[in-house]
Each structure stands twice: as structure tokens, then as C-alpha cells.
Design a protein around this motif. Structure first.
Motif, short mmCIF file in Angstrom:
data_model
loop_
_atom_site.label_atom_id
_atom_site.label_comp_id
_atom_site.label_asym_id
_atom_site.label_seq_id
_atom_site.Cartn_x
_atom_site.Cartn_y
_atom_site.Cartn_z
N VAL A 1 35.15 40.20 40.37
CA VAL A 1 34.29 39.00 40.40
C VAL A 1 35.16 37.74 40.47
O VAL A 1 34.87 36.81 41.23
N VAL A 2 36.24 37.71 39.70
CA VAL A 2 37.12 36.54 39.74
C VAL A 2 37.64 36.35 41.17
O VAL A 2 37.64 35.24 41.72
N GLN A 3 38.05 37.44 41.78
CA GLN A 3 38.59 37.31 43.14
C GLN A 3 37.51 36.92 44.15
O GLN A 3 37.76 36.12 45.05
N GLY A 4 36.31 37.45 43.96
CA GLY A 4 35.21 37.05 44.85
C GLY A 4 34.90 35.57 44.70
O GLY A 4 34.65 34.85 45.68
N PHE A 5 34.92 35.12 43.48
CA PHE A 5 34.66 33.71 43.13
C PHE A 5 35.72 32.83 43.81
O PHE A 5 35.43 31.84 44.50
N LEU A 6 36.99 33.22 43.63
CA LEU A 6 38.10 32.44 44.20
C LEU A 6 38.00 32.40 45.72
O LEU A 6 38.18 31.35 46.34
N ASP A 7 37.69 33.55 46.32
CA ASP A 7 37.59 33.61 47.78
C ASP A 7 36.52 32.66 48.30
O ASP A 7 36.71 31.95 49.28
N LYS A 8 35.38 32.67 47.60
CA LYS A 8 34.27 31.84 48.07
C LYS A 8 34.64 30.35 47.99
O LYS A 8 34.44 29.60 48.94
N GLY B 1 36.65 25.32 50.96
CA GLY B 1 37.57 24.18 50.96
C GLY B 1 37.66 23.47 49.62
O GLY B 1 38.03 22.30 49.54
N ASP B 2 37.31 24.16 48.54
CA ASP B 2 37.40 23.53 47.22
C ASP B 2 38.83 23.46 46.68
O ASP B 2 39.09 22.75 45.72
N PHE B 3 39.75 24.24 47.28
CA PHE B 3 41.12 24.30 46.77
C PHE B 3 42.11 23.71 47.78
O PHE B 3 41.86 23.73 48.99
N ARG C 1 49.06 35.77 47.54
CA ARG C 1 49.53 36.74 46.54
C ARG C 1 50.77 36.29 45.77
O ARG C 1 51.24 36.99 44.89
N GLU C 2 51.31 35.14 46.15
CA GLU C 2 52.46 34.61 45.40
C GLU C 2 52.03 34.04 44.05
O GLU C 2 52.85 33.62 43.25
N PHE C 3 50.72 33.96 43.86
CA PHE C 3 50.20 33.28 42.67
C PHE C 3 49.21 34.16 41.91
O PHE C 3 48.52 34.98 42.51
N VAL C 4 49.17 33.95 40.60
CA VAL C 4 48.08 34.54 39.82
C VAL C 4 47.15 33.40 39.37
O VAL C 4 47.53 32.23 39.36
N ASN C 5 45.95 33.79 39.01
CA ASN C 5 44.94 32.80 38.62
C ASN C 5 45.26 32.22 37.23
O ASN C 5 45.66 32.96 36.32
N TYR C 6 45.05 30.93 37.07
CA TYR C 6 45.19 30.26 35.77
C TYR C 6 44.24 30.93 34.78
O TYR C 6 43.08 31.18 35.09
#
Ligand code: MSP
Length: 525
Positions: free
Chosen positions: A103-110, A115-117, A222-227
Motif C-alpha cells: 500500500v505504501v508503494q502504491g500510494f507513493l506511485d500514485k 507530480g506531487d514529488f 530504488r536508491e532511496f527508502v521512504n521516510y
């Protein structure tokens, strides 16, 4: 499918064992969950663990363990703790579970696709020892950094940021238009003050995996992990998605997958997030913005409770100033612990645990108040009438009805301490009634037999009503009262607090002390 009353606690960092602050939050949330159920609502109560990020990675390293193995071992301790507290949580989420990560990854993808990031280098002072960026505000008056930071170097690091600017105004308007959104009101004012008087900086939602590997990888880089905070807040919807909540699943585009679930539960939006005052900004600023960006409705309420101290000083692992809830429960019983924290501290302000205060409340309110009432009422009924009740009588009915009405009102408003005060109003009234009517004297006079029957009925029925009112707070005790009254099941339904539940000829069970007296000056922890 009707929507449940969905309430949550903060999910605790898995970098140690539970302390009083964690226990308090879980208990008050459990009392609210039980109260709602008793009042007839369908409830879903979520709690769990926050397992990613630097704090947990460091704790695992300190024990020489792989983070996942470390978490798995310790999570078992926390789950057992939840059971020990008698929590009625419907689910227990861990942020290392696959159902959460997807779910976190789906959220991030969306949000990324929308363009939120954006990605940008950040230049700042960095302490490798504390693994943290510092600013000039962190300098001491002489311009240097505290030696606890070790060597501080200039570092340039790329990261992903979440655009916050466009969200500031609507959030202010939402908070102003919905006074119930953040409670107590002084916390709402604090959040509004912050939002109105400062510009919301963009939120850094990543950490370079090279520096911190223990996290959920960003699916688009993939160079990053989520805060860890973005990850942790998402637990409230990942749990909902895993139960097939239609609103969350639609926002995640997962309707098809979810329609295969055996059963679906409607949860979102959450009705209540119970959290501590230190994390209000995450829940009342970042979380609503994340949800809005995701196209999800906002939670109905964020309730921020206060902080406990012990004997007037901060609770702290390093100074050893701790209350060990397990030790207290071992010595005094879980209901005494649940009672003290809810009775002592109203939801909102800060509180102070004292061992002497704990022992005093135990003695006065539990042993001499409730315990004594139930024990002497039922023992006299046993002794004078063989445990068999005479016809219903209504002398204490007005007092009981007043307590029932007040308790209901307070429970509906999450005023837990006030509800306990209302219940103890009835405990005290009934103890006073014993002293005034003196059944032990009536028993000596055959001409008073009918009067004794009436008094004993009023007392037994008051004990029954109390068991129902107490169930959200002291579930084990209230079940014991029911059993001693010779009643089957748990007093888990508020409507059964109506006067007159015990019938003529009813035979009670065996009276036994509810709260053993502690004669030595006790230490609570
Ligand atoms: N992991 C985050 C929460 C993420 S929620 C999406 C966190 N964890 S914590 O373990 O530090 O704290 C968990 C909860 O316990 C928080 O609500 C916090 O306010 C509460 N408390 C921690 N210490 C406390 C006291 N001394 N007194 C009362 N509550 C306290 O923050």
C-alpha cells in the motif's frame, strides 16, 4: 456493508519494550472502543508497530541482530503486552508486513505520477554519529555544535520532496470549519497557529538507501527508502485496504484484487486517531495533506492526549525513571492499572504517576470503594437469605439511573475520567446506603425481614448496574461481578444497565474479594 466506527492508536516504535506512555494510549483507546461497542456501535480498533527507520535499525544493530529478526522477536513481546492489557483490538499491523508495504508503494506511485514529488539536492551540516542533518539553529551560543554530535561535516544529499505549499490554505479552512477535527481545542489552536504563522516547508519523503537501508524502497527510485513517518502514517489505510475497505481500495485502484476477499469491511474514513501531543503535527498537518493528495476523505477526529511523567520527572530509559507496566500489572492486576491511568489523567493535559498516588487510589477507590460494596452486599445476601433475591425494589433506582445517564453522556463524548467519576458517584451512594440502612442490624430483628429484603435487592441490583457501566474500563472486574451475581456472560451491553435486571428468586454465585487489600506500604513499580 455498514461502515464501522474505526479508531486507531499511534503505532509504537519497535526500539525497546513498552512503557507507561504506550500503555496509557492503548488503554484509553480500548476504553473508547469497548464503550462504543457497549453502546451498540460496530467498531474496528487498530493498533500496531512502527518498525522501519533509523531508530529501529540502530536498536537492532546495538543487539547485533538483523533488523527483521530483531523486529520479529520484539513484536511478539508487544503483542503479548496488548493481550495483557486486555485490549480488544481487531487487528495489529506491523509496518514490515507485505500488506502494508504494497500500500505504501502504491500510494507513493500514485502521488509520484500526479507530480506531487520532486527530487533536489540538499546541502547541510551532517552528524554521522547521530545520523542527522543539523542547521545553524542547532549551534551553541559559541557557534560550535554540541560534542554529542561527534564530527559535523558539510554534506550534499539528494532527496525526494512532497510539495506542501498548495495545501496550506484549504487545511486551515478545514480545521476552522470542523472544530471537532482536532481535540482538545488548545491543540487545535496550536496547529492553527503554526499553519497561519509559518510557511509549510516541503516534506522530505526519502532517505538515501546508502545511508539508511531499513525502510520501504521508493518504487520509482530504488536508491532511496521512504521516510519513516510517511510509511508509518500509511498504516491507517493499509490496514483498511487489507480488509477490503472500498474507499481506500478505489483510491489505490485495487478494486479487482480486493473483490476476491472473503469478507470486506468498510472502515475509511477513520473516526478517531488517538495519539500523543508530540506527534500532532504529523497527524493534523502531514497526514491530512497526504490523504487529500491521494483523493481520500480525511479522518473525522484526531485526539491528542498528554504526556506522563513519573514522580515529577520525565520518563526516560537513560535515567531509569520508568514505570514498568508489566511489573505493576503483576503486582496489582490489570484492572487496577487501567483504572489508575484513566482516573488520574483526563484526556488532554499532562499527568504525573506517583507510586503513593497509585496505592492510595487502589486502597480508597477500588478496595474500600467498589470492592467493599460488592463484597459486603453479596456476602450479606448470602448470609441472610442464602443468596436468593426477593422481589425487585426501586429505592436506589433514581441514583442508578442518574449514573447511567451521566455515564452514557460522557462515554459518547469520550470523557472517560468524567464517566468514572459518575460511576463512582453510584459506588459511594450505595456504600452510604449500606451505612444508613444498616442491614446487619435489620437482620437481627425479625420484624424488619421485609425491609432487609428490599435493601439487599437494591444493593445486588446496584452491583449489577455497576458491572455494566464498568465494563469498558475494568472488563475483568466487571465480569467477576457478573459471575458473583450468578449471571452468565459478560456485561458488555449498555442497555442492560436499565434497573430491574435481577428477578425475584434469582440465586447469586460465590462472593469473593475483587481487590485484595495491600497492608504494607506498596511500591507500584
Ligand atoms: N512511531 C511513532 C508514531 C507513528 S503513528 C503513525 C511514535 N512512536 S513512539 O513509540 O515514540 O510513541 C508512540 C505513542 O506513545 C505516541 O502517541 C506518543 O505520544 C506516546 N507516548 C510516548 N511517550 C509518552 C508519555 N510519556 N506519555 C504519554 N504518551 C506518550 O511516535
Amino acid at each position: 456493508m455498514s461502515k464501522r466506527f474505526y479508531l486507531t492508536t499511534a503505532i509504537d516504535y519497535l526500539n525497546g519494550v513498552p512503557h507507561l506512555g504506550h500503555a496509557y494510549e492503548k488503554i484509553v483507546t480500548d476504553v473508547i472502543a469497548r464503550a462504543r461497542r457497549s453502546l451498540g456501535q460496530e467498531v474496528f480498533f487498530l493498533t500496531g508497530l512502527d518498525e522501519h527507520g533509523q531508530k529501529v535499525q540502530q536498536a537492532a544493530q546495538a543487539e547485533g541482530k538483523e533488523p527483521q529478526a530483531y523486529c520479529d522477536e520484539l513484536a511478539a513481546v508487544w503483542k503479548a503486552f496488548a493481550a495483557k492489557l486486555n485490549l480488544t483490538n481487531d487487528d495489529f499491523i506491523r509496518t514490515t508486513e507485505p500488506r502494508h508495504k504494497t500500500v505504501v508503494q502504491g500510494f507513493l506511485d500514485k502521488l509520484h505520477a500526479q507530480g506531487d514529488f520532486y527530487k533536489e539536492p540538499y546541502e547541510g551540516w551532517y552528524s554521522a554519529k547521530e545520523e542527522t542533518f543539523l542547521t545553524d539553529k542547532d549551534r551553541r551560543p559559541d557557534g560550535t555544535f554540541d560534542p554529542s554530535y561527534g564530527e559535523v561535516v558539510k554534506l550534499v544529499e539528494e532527496n525526494w520532496y512532497f510539495r506542501m505549499g498548495r495545501h496550506q490554505q484549504w487545511l486551515i479552512e478545514h480545521i476552522e470549519a470542523n472544530p471537532e477535527f482536532i481535540v482538545p481545542d488548545y491543540r487545535r489552536n496550536e496547529v492553527l497557529g503554526f499553519l497561519k504563522h509559518s510557511t509549510l516547508a516541503d516534506l522530505c519523503i526519502s532517505r538515501p538507501a546508502a545511508r539508511l537501508s531499513w525502510g520501504i524502497p521508493l518504487p520509482f527510485d530504488r536508491e532511496f527508502v521512504n521516510y519513516v513517518w510517511f510509511d508509518a502514517l500509511t498504516n491507517y489505510i493499509s490496514a483498511a485496504a487489507s480488509h477490503g475497505d472500498p474507499v481506500v481500495c478505489a483510491a489505490l485502484g485495487r478494486e479487482a484484487e480486493i473483490s476476491n476477499l472473503q469478507s470486506q469491511i468498510s472502515l475509511w474514513p477513520a473516526d478517531l486517531h488517538v495519539i500523543g501531543k508530540d506527534i500532532i503535527k504529523f497527524h493534523a498537518v502531514y497526514w491530512p495533506i497526504m490523504l487529500k493528495a491521494m483523493g481520500l476523505p480525511l479522518p473525522k477526529q484526531v485526539l491528542a492526549h498528554g504526556f506522563w511523567q513519573k514522580e515529577g520527572a520525565k520518563i526516560s530509559k537513560s535515567t531509569g525513571n520508568l514505570v514498568d507496566p508489566m511489573a505493576v500489572i503483576e503486582e496489582w492486576g490489570v484492572d487496577a492499572f487501567r483504572f489508575y491511568v484513566v482516573r488520574e489523567l483526563d484526556l488532554g493535559p499532562d499527568g504525573n504517576w506517583t507510586d503513593a498516588g497509585f496505592a492510595a487510589r487502589y486502597q480508597a477507590e477500588l478496595a474500600n470503594g467498589l470492592g467493599n460494596l460488592v463484597n459486603r452486599s453479596l456476602s450479606m445476601l448470602k448470609r441472610y437469605r442464602g443468596g436468593i433475591l426477593a422481589a425487585p425494589h426501586a429505592e436506589l433506582q433514581p441514583d442508578a439511573e442518574q449514573a447511567v445517564a451521566q455515564t452514557r453522556r460522557h462515554l459518547e463524548a469520550n470523557e472517560l475520567q468524567a464517566a468514572l467519576l459518575a460511576i463512582w458517584g453510584l459506588v459511594n451512594r450505595a456504600n452510604q446506603y449500606v451505612d444508613q440502612t444498616a442491614p446487619f442490624k435489620l437482620a437481627k430483628d425479625p420484624a424488619q425481614a421485609a425491609r432487609l429484603d428490599q435493601v439487599l435487592y437494591n444493593l445486588a441490583e446496584t452491583c449489577r448496574v455497576l458491572a455494566v457501566l464498568l465494563w469498558p474500563f475494568l472488563p475483568a472486574t466487571s465480569a467477576k461481578i457478573y459471575a458473583q451475581l450468578g449471571l452468565a456472560g459478560e456485561p458488555a451491553n449498555f442497555t442492560s444497565a436499565a434497573w430491574g435486571g435481577l428477578g425475584e428468586g434469582h440465586l447469586i454465585g460465590e462472593p469473593a474479594p475483587l481487590f485484595p487489600r495491600k497492608d504494607t506500604p506498596a511500591k507500584a513499580a
